[in-house]
Write a protein that holds these residues in place. Structure first.
Motif, short mmCIF file in Angstrom:
data_model
loop_
_atom_site.label_atom_id
_atom_site.label_comp_id
_atom_site.label_asym_id
_atom_site.label_seq_id
_atom_site.Cartn_x
_atom_site.Cartn_y
_atom_site.Cartn_z
N ASN A 135 21.88 42.49 23.18
CA ASN A 135 21.88 41.03 23.32
C ASN A 135 21.85 40.64 24.79
N ILE A 137 22.71 37.42 27.11
CA ILE A 137 23.36 36.11 27.13
C ILE A 137 23.22 35.55 28.53
N THR A 377 20.29 27.00 22.45
CA THR A 377 20.88 28.33 22.62
C THR A 377 19.91 29.48 22.34
N CYS A 378 19.15 29.40 21.24
CA CYS A 378 18.28 30.51 20.86
C CYS A 378 16.82 30.06 20.86
N PHE A 386 20.50 34.57 23.95
CA PHE A 386 21.42 33.45 23.81
C PHE A 386 21.56 32.79 25.17
N GLN A 407 28.90 26.14 22.61
CA GLN A 407 27.86 27.17 22.49
C GLN A 407 28.47 28.55 22.30
N ILE A 411 27.60 31.45 19.58
CA ILE A 411 27.14 32.79 19.98
C ILE A 411 28.09 33.86 19.43
#
Ligand SMILES: Cc1cc2nc3c(=O)[nH]c(=O)nc-3n(C[C@H](O)[C@H](O)[C@H](O)COP(=O)(O)OP(=O)(O)OC[C@H]3O[C@@H](n4cnc5c(N)ncnc54)[C@H](O)[C@@H]3O)c2cc1C
Length: 496
Positions: A135, A137, A377-378, A386, A407, A411
């Motif tokens: 992931n 972020i 966010t996505c 993210f 947010q 997440i």
């Protein structure tokens, strides 16, 4: 802090970019749910982001500190609108006490992040080497990269020149001839401080902002003790500030007539601060209040009214080695030029360095549509990305820390869901993302930002507002409360 920086691992589960409120918050929340395999990569030498970089005299928050802080990490604030050193120290303390700092890598920039569809992970290049991550972020900041004005001759200026977010503390402004370009949020905090010491100050204004009085004060010892020790008091105080600010939203988004009292207050602020009628006229905006960010100050207008200050409203045509020249041909000599022209907002630098499933960068995607995402966010085509403080998550009235926490809840729920279900990758369905943005832009039509008659940094080159959230933050929090996996494409592959 860079002394404790760990060596880069070759792979982590979560890679966080940036160590401002967003990055620090992400680290803390991941650790809370036992997702300890993460790394925070920060190009600066410490945590703090905005509050590490903006050290100019007068730098302070313009949302009360009780609200401009994490709900889960209270503080013994000394005053209602804290200055930069206090906010910076708060973030340093919160990060240190969280026990996550061993996973922060400082003085390291993310230079490229590309989704490897075969491996199902992000390949992230940094100035200290490569890391692979499931992931990605990003907490790289909406107001992080200084925007310099493109003025003829600016590179040939012989005196000292610096951006408000990169203040040069080696330069003593006492007795100097100083120019400040810009009249935004940073400029109005800087101008009163510079006016006090400079021999002469020229303030270059393109658009006058609306400015309300600033109700700042030091908390008494008794107030601080009560806020610290009386159960529930700090939470109640914070809530009162929060709901008070939410009452601004209808005026901004649907019923502009509700902003009339604010306009009258701002007009009286001008009358109180400025005696000269001509100057009063020059600082009175010609657009609806709220269209550009409403600022707060009690000191800005008196500083403009001072004998050693000139407000210049003629357009700057060029900068010579020793002066600023305006379109009427006037040349004003200066020793120091302070550029307070804001940040890259609708053309975020990080967008050029993140490549999705099709190999194209976010910036390339957004060059066609303007900044767009699902729930801020996505992003479709960018699996397992993210983005904190993504498109349309900015606020004109309340605390960005509230947005960041909202947010983070989303997440964290996504990460938890992903883990439990064994999903290697998730990304929003394109049609879901399109519907989300169509709805945002439809709501945007009736807002003061679109219909208020101003140009602002909220709008992109296509005139679309891709920065602000056009509803209450109560609805934002509700919409981000749970990860809505049914709106996502789930990649079916065995989890690593
Ligand atoms: C002067 C000023 C005053 C403000 N006052 C308020 C206020 O009163 N209330 C409010 O709500 N908001 C305010 N804001 C907005 C503020 O930016 C946000 O509230 C908040 O600080 C954003 O936190 P963040 O972590 O998202 O971004 P930032 O604080 O900007 O942090 C981003 C971090 O990412 C790092 N980074 C960026 N790119 C890379 C990369 N490629 N590799 C590695 N690291 C990277 C940066 O160095 C930075 O440390 C203000 C902004 C400014 C500039």
């Amino acid at each position: 802090m860079s002394a404790t920086t760990p060596a880069l691992p070759t792979r982590v589960r979560h890679l966080i970019v940036g160590a401002g409120f967003a990055g620090v918050g992400a680290a803390i929340k991941l650790a809370e749910i036992g997702e300890d395999d993460f790394l925070v990569v920060e190009k600066g030498n410490d945590v703090g982001g905005t509050w590490r970089d903006n050290t100019y005299p007068g730098a302070a928050c313009d949302v009360p500190s009780q609200l401009y802080s994490f709900s889960f990490a209270r503080n013994d604030w000394s005053r209602s609108f804290s200055a930069q050193p206090e906010i910076f120290a708060y973030l340093q303390r919160v990060a240190a006490e969280s026990g996550t700092l061993d996973r922060f890598v400082f003085d390291t920039a993310v230079t490229e992040a590309a989704w490897d569809d075969t491996a199902g992970e992000w390949v992230v290049d940094t100035t200290a080497g490569q890391v692979r991550a499931t992931n990605l972020i990003t907490g790289s900041g909406g107001l992080s990269e200084p925007k310099l004005p493109d003025i003829d001759g600016i590179d040939g200026f012989d005196g000292e020149i610096f951006h408000s977010a990169r203040w040069n503390h080696d330069i003593d402004l006492t007795g100097k001839r100083v120019a400040v370009i810009g009249t935004g949020a940073s400029a109005i905090q800087i101008v009163p401080q510079v006016q006090k010491v400079a021999a002469h100050l020229d303030v270059y204004q393109r658009t006058a902002p609306w400015i309300l009085p600033r109700h700042d004060r030091t908390y008494s010892t008794i107030e601080r003790l009560a806020l610290k020790h009386v159960p529930g008091l700090q939470r109640a105080y914070r809530s009162a500030i929060y709901f008070g600010r939410e009452t601004y939203v209808p005026g901004f988004t649907r019923f502009p007539q509700l902003t009339a009292p604010a306009k009258r207050l701002a007009e009286s602020n001008i009358r109180r601060g400025i005696t000269d009628p001509e100057l009063r006229a020059q600082v009175t905006p010609d657009f609806q209040i709220g269209c550009k960010r409403i600022l707060i100050s009690n000191e800005y207008y008196p500083a403009l009214d001072a004998d050693n200050t000139d407000l210049v409203t003629d357009r700057i045509t060029k900068i010579t080695p020793g002066a600023v020249v305006t379109e009427d041909g006037t040349e004003r000599e200066i020793d120091v030029l302070i550029v307070a022209t804001g940040f890259h907002t609708t053309d975020q630098p990080i967008a050029h360095h993140i490549r999705g499933r099709d190999g194209r960068s976010l910036a390339e995607h957004w060059s066609e549509t303007g900044m767009a995402s699902y729930k801020g966010t996505c992003i479709a085509g960018f699996p397992n990305l993210f983005q904190l403080v993504g498109p349309n998550t900015g606020l004109g009235h309340s605390s960005m820390v509230f947005v960041i926490e909202s947010q983070l809840a989303y997440i964290i729920d996504a990460v938890r869901t992903q883990r439990q279900a064994g999903w290697p990758a998730v990304e929003p369905r394109p049609e879901v993302q399109d519907a989300w943005n169509a709805d945002l832009q439809r709501r945007m039509q009736s807002t003061v930002w679109s219909a208020g008659g101003c140009a602002s940094w909220y709008l992109d080159d296509h005139g679309r507002n891709t920065t602000l959230w056009p509803r209450t933050t109560i609805s934002l929090r509700r919409l981000l409360a749970n990860f809505d996996s049914d709106k996502y494409v789930i990649t079916e592959r065995t989890a690593r």
